[in-house]
Design an enzyme around this catalytic site. Structure first.
Site, short mmCIF file in Angstrom:
data_model
loop_
_atom_site.label_atom_id
_atom_site.label_comp_id
_atom_site.label_asym_id
_atom_site.label_seq_id
_atom_site.Cartn_x
_atom_site.Cartn_y
_atom_site.Cartn_z
N GLU A 134 1.35 -1.07 0.21
CA GLU A 134 -0.12 -0.13 -0.28
C GLU A 134 0.74 1.35 0.20
O GLU A 134 1.59 1.59 1.05
CB GLU A 134 -0.71 0.39 1.31
CG GLU A 134 -1.91 -1.02 1.86
CD GLU A 134 -3.00 -0.58 2.34
OE1 GLU A 134 -2.55 0.51 3.08
OE2 GLU A 134 -3.74 -1.22 2.73
N LYS A 178 -15.47 4.12 5.82
CA LYS A 178 -14.24 3.88 6.58
C LYS A 178 -14.22 4.94 7.18
O LYS A 178 -14.67 6.55 7.59
CB LYS A 178 -13.41 4.29 5.52
CG LYS A 178 -13.01 3.12 4.59
CD LYS A 178 -11.25 3.11 3.81
CE LYS A 178 -9.94 2.77 4.85
NZ LYS A 178 -9.76 3.18 4.43
N GLU A 233 -8.64 9.36 5.22
CA GLU A 233 -9.45 7.79 5.05
C GLU A 233 -10.29 7.59 4.03
O GLU A 233 -10.23 6.46 3.31
CB GLU A 233 -10.15 7.43 6.36
CG GLU A 233 -8.68 7.33 7.40
CD GLU A 233 -7.16 6.12 7.34
OE1 GLU A 233 -8.06 4.73 6.52
OE2 GLU A 233 -6.57 6.69 7.10
N GLU A 293 -13.26 5.44 -0.45
CA GLU A 293 -14.42 4.32 0.24
C GLU A 293 -15.58 5.37 1.01
O GLU A 293 -14.51 5.59 2.64
CB GLU A 293 -13.35 3.47 1.12
CG GLU A 293 -12.86 2.80 -0.06
CD GLU A 293 -12.03 1.27 0.41
OE1 GLU A 293 -13.06 0.63 0.29
OE2 GLU A 293 -10.39 1.82 0.47
#
Length: 402
Positions: free
Chosen positions: A269, A326, A332, A323
């Site tokens: 990542e 999250k 995030e 996303e």
């Protein structure tokens, strides 16, 4: 199919086509992408498969083993890393039958149509303080590896686990890289496992966090792969012009200190958020486009780190989609290259550095961030996008006309 349903389907399809235009990548990409799904209204996996094939991205990392995704990507040639969740570690560590059942359910039925090449067992287990989970990690990894072997799949599928870069106690200078002393009892045998099985050591590394924590002392060009004086490792006399490569070499140094020069490091990542809270300095569209675009450019060049210049770095960019479900800070939910509806968050070019709109302009390309040699390509892409937008508007008018 109703008129509005057909209109919605067409709009999503055209949005994905437009996304392909906005994210221009080279003929055969050497980077992977993290495909998380903690979001509302994500495109169907079959549409995602088409999007990634159009982008020529052929490596994907999941955080689970979603059967819909694995089925959608059958016969596409895309390589997959799938995952065993942290919640399963203790059970697999104490009951090998559970590992066998997991592999029989989540791996065996999809091979060879879907190219599953690695199973990650657990994610950032050492980031917490759960010693039971830490102790369960390696036995669970071994159980999955043995299950793969029993089913004749161990030559096709490796076993690893993804770790935060914070498993390092020191990371600079890179040659002084060392693992945290409190984790040595866990990491040493894990490295032994990797050496024995030929599997990679996976690291989640985010230079964004270093810049966010200390923007006054960390150089933004240094973390964004942009021109800067660089820093020198006085022990090796190697020069580093970006933080990510320094972190990779620090992991190599830490492994060498534990007696291993036979294990590859893969970045499972890395990425940069396009939006953040007020205290999340540097979380902007411009910086996200620059980080990912410049990184992809270097990957396309087959570039290695200063310590291992002949070993191209292996990176999985985080992430494919924003996303929106999250938890945590705003950043995030804003690491994606695309919004959940399939439209691009910003434009990047893997062949000519990063770029994005500074805001308020119809042109999504912040052309001052591109080299002069790429201006023509940028202009062409912009014109193509204008045509696509006109077609999209025409489709809306036609399909919603009474």
């Amino acid at each position: 199919m109703g008129l509005r349903v057909r209109a919605s389907s067409l709009l999503l399809s055209m949005a994905l086509e437009l996304a392909v235009v906005l994210v221009s990548v080279s003929a055969q990409q050497k980077f992977g992408i993290n495909y998380g799904q903690i979001a509302n209204d994500l495109p169907d996996p079959t549409q995602v498969a088409g999007l990634l094939q159009s982008m020529n991205v052929n490596k994907v990392k999941l955080y689970d083993a979603d059967p819909k995704v694995l089925t959608a990507f059958a016969n596409t040639g895309v390589e997959f890393i799938i995952a065993v969740g942290n919640e399963n570690l203790q059970t697999m560590a104490t009951n090998p039958t559970a590992a066998r059942q997991w592999v029989s359910t989540h791996v065996q039925p999809y091979i060879p149509a879907t190219r599953i090449t690695c199973v990650t067992v657990g994610n950032e287990v050492f980031a917490g303080n759960d010693t039971v989970m830490m102790s369960s990690l390696l036995p669970a990894m071994k159980a999955v590896y043995e299950a793969l072997g029993d089913l004749g799949l161990s030559s096709q599928v490796t076993v690893s686990s993804a770790h935060s870069v914070n498993v390092l106690a020191t990371s600079f200078p890179p040659s002084s890289g060392a693992f945290r002393e409190d984790l040595a009892e866990y990491i040493q045998p894990i490295l032994d496992f990797h050496g024995q099985t030929g599997s990679p050591f996976l690291i989640n590394a985010y230079p964004f966090f270093a810049y966010k924590a200390s923007p006054s002392s960390v150089s933004l060009p240094y973390v964004l792969f942009e021109p800067n004086p660089g820093v020198r490792d006085t022990n090796t006399n190697l020069s580093y012009d970006n933080m990510l490569y320094a972190q990779i070499d620090a992991v190599y140094a830490a492994m060498k200190a534990m007696g291993h020069t036979d294990v590859a490091v893969r970045i499972s990542e890395t990425g940069w958020p396009s939006k953040g809270d007020e205290d999340e300095v540097g979380a902007t569209v411009q910086n996200a486009a620059a980080y990912n675009g410049n990184l992809m450019q270097r990957i396309a060049m087959g570039q290695g780190t200063p310590l291992k210049p002949n070993v191209p770095i292996d990176v999985y960019v985080f992430a494919l989609f924003n996303e929106d479900m999250k938890p945590g800070p705003t950043s995030e939910r804003n690491y994606g290259l695309f919004y959940p509806n399939g439209s691009p968050v910003y434009a990047i070019s893997a062949g000519s550095g990063g770029g994005s709109s500074p805001g308020g302009s119809l042109n999504p390309y912040y052309t001052s961030m591109f080299s002069s040699s790429s201006k023509l390509a940028v202009s062409t892409a912009f014109l193509t996008e204008r045509v696509m937008l006109l077609l999209l508007l025409q489709a809306i008018v036609i399909l919603l006309r009474p």
